[in-house]
Scaffold this active site. Sequence first.
Site, PDB file in Angstrom:
ATOM      1  N   VAL A 125       2.360  11.217  -3.023  1.00 47.15           N
ATOM      2  CA  VAL A 125       2.438   9.757  -2.876  1.00 47.15           C
ATOM      3  C   VAL A 125       3.898   9.288  -2.934  1.00 47.15           C
ATOM      4  CG1 VAL A 125       1.780   7.538  -3.893  1.00 47.15           C
ATOM      5  CG2 VAL A 125       0.131   9.423  -3.853  1.00 47.15           C
TER       6      VAL A 125
ATOM      7  N   GLY B 199       0.843  -1.189   0.000  1.00 52.86           N
ATOM      8  CA  GLY B 199       0.000   0.000   0.000  1.00 52.86           C
ATOM      9  C   GLY B 199       0.870   1.228   0.000  1.00 52.86           C
ATOM     10  N   CYS B 200       0.326   2.314  -0.524  1.00 52.43           N
ATOM     11  CA  CYS B 200       1.160   3.492  -0.787  1.00 52.43           C
ATOM     12  C   CYS B 200       1.057   4.570   0.272  1.00 52.43           C
ATOM     13  CB  CYS B 200       0.808   4.096  -2.135  1.00 52.43           C
ATOM     14  SG  CYS B 200       1.229   2.999  -3.491  1.00 52.43           S
ATOM     15  N   VAL B 201       0.080   4.516   1.148  1.00 52.04           N
ATOM     16  CA  VAL B 201      -0.066   5.593   2.115  1.00 52.04           C
ATOM     17  C   VAL B 201       0.323   5.130   3.507  1.00 52.04           C
ATOM     18  CG1 VAL B 201      -1.498   7.570   2.692  1.00 52.04           C
ATOM     19  CG2 VAL B 201      -2.168   6.085   0.817  1.00 52.04           C
TER      20      VAL B 201
ATOM     21  N   TRP C 103       5.971  10.646   0.084  1.00 52.14           N
ATOM     22  CA  TRP C 103       5.666   9.892   1.315  1.00 52.14           C
ATOM     23  C   TRP C 103       6.372   8.540   1.289  1.00 52.14           C
ATOM     24  CZ3 TRP C 103       4.284  10.597   6.055  1.00 52.14           C
ATOM     25  CH2 TRP C 103       3.698   9.577   6.805  1.00 52.14           C
TER      26      TRP C 103
END
Lengths: 105, 167
Positions: free
Chosen positions: B25, A103-105, B28
């Site tokens: 994105v 997942g990216c977050v 982060w």
Amino acid sequence: MATRVIAGKTVQVNDEGFMTDPSEWTKEIAVEYAKEEGIAELTADHWKIIEFCRQSAATSGKAPTLRTITAGTGVSTKELFTLFPKGPAKKVAKISGLGKPEGCV
Amino acid sequence: MSDETRKVAFICSKGTLDMAYPALVMGWAALGNGIDVTIFFTFWGLDIINKARVDHLELAPVANTSMKMSMMGIKTGNLGIPNLLGVLPGMTAFATSLMKNKMKGLEVPPVREYLQMLVDAGAKLYACKMSVDMMGLKKEDFVDGVLDIVTAGDFMDMTEGAQIIFI
């Protein structure tokens, strides 16, 4: 699959050194992994995060993302990056005996 | 692996909702992997850090050939949103709310919150001086975490050795 000996136990690891079977994980292994990642001592705050990751992975089958960790533990982003400096995403997962977060977050 | 910390710098030049996310994105992800992150906002990209604009970034369906009717759940294959419909009042708001809902469904935070996460994780944000002057903005117009208004030359100095990504 490669194996390595850590904290007196032989565990299965992938080519990046992440454990592939979370059930082989012990707290002693976490302490050793933390040292390798430059964290000399795991405090109560570290353990709170590690335990959350273990529980989250036990339910979902994958390592939680950083945002899942901050939302689930109430630990702020700043604190998380202070507790696990220079790249908490991989460090937290490795110390917790999980794979890289999906997942990216 | 070398001991030197890898550095990534993003140049955000667009102010639409869809173009705000790539740097957030990737930035982060970089911070999570221990990579140093600098973001330089220029031209329309200043909207992303403008207090008055950050919560109102939009996405227009006009001339956007990737936006298909099927995104709205209508099974129409490759049929796009006709430009003629796109010009109708409310269509930009509609496309914007569609994207915001899809992002929310994926648990992606809104732009303002995402920026704060990056700042808390150590990202360094800068506004482009020429664009700031052109748009008549001041440092107070920007969200907390924007460190300074700098020139293109300053940006080049501070990103020595960094991989630079233009968005």
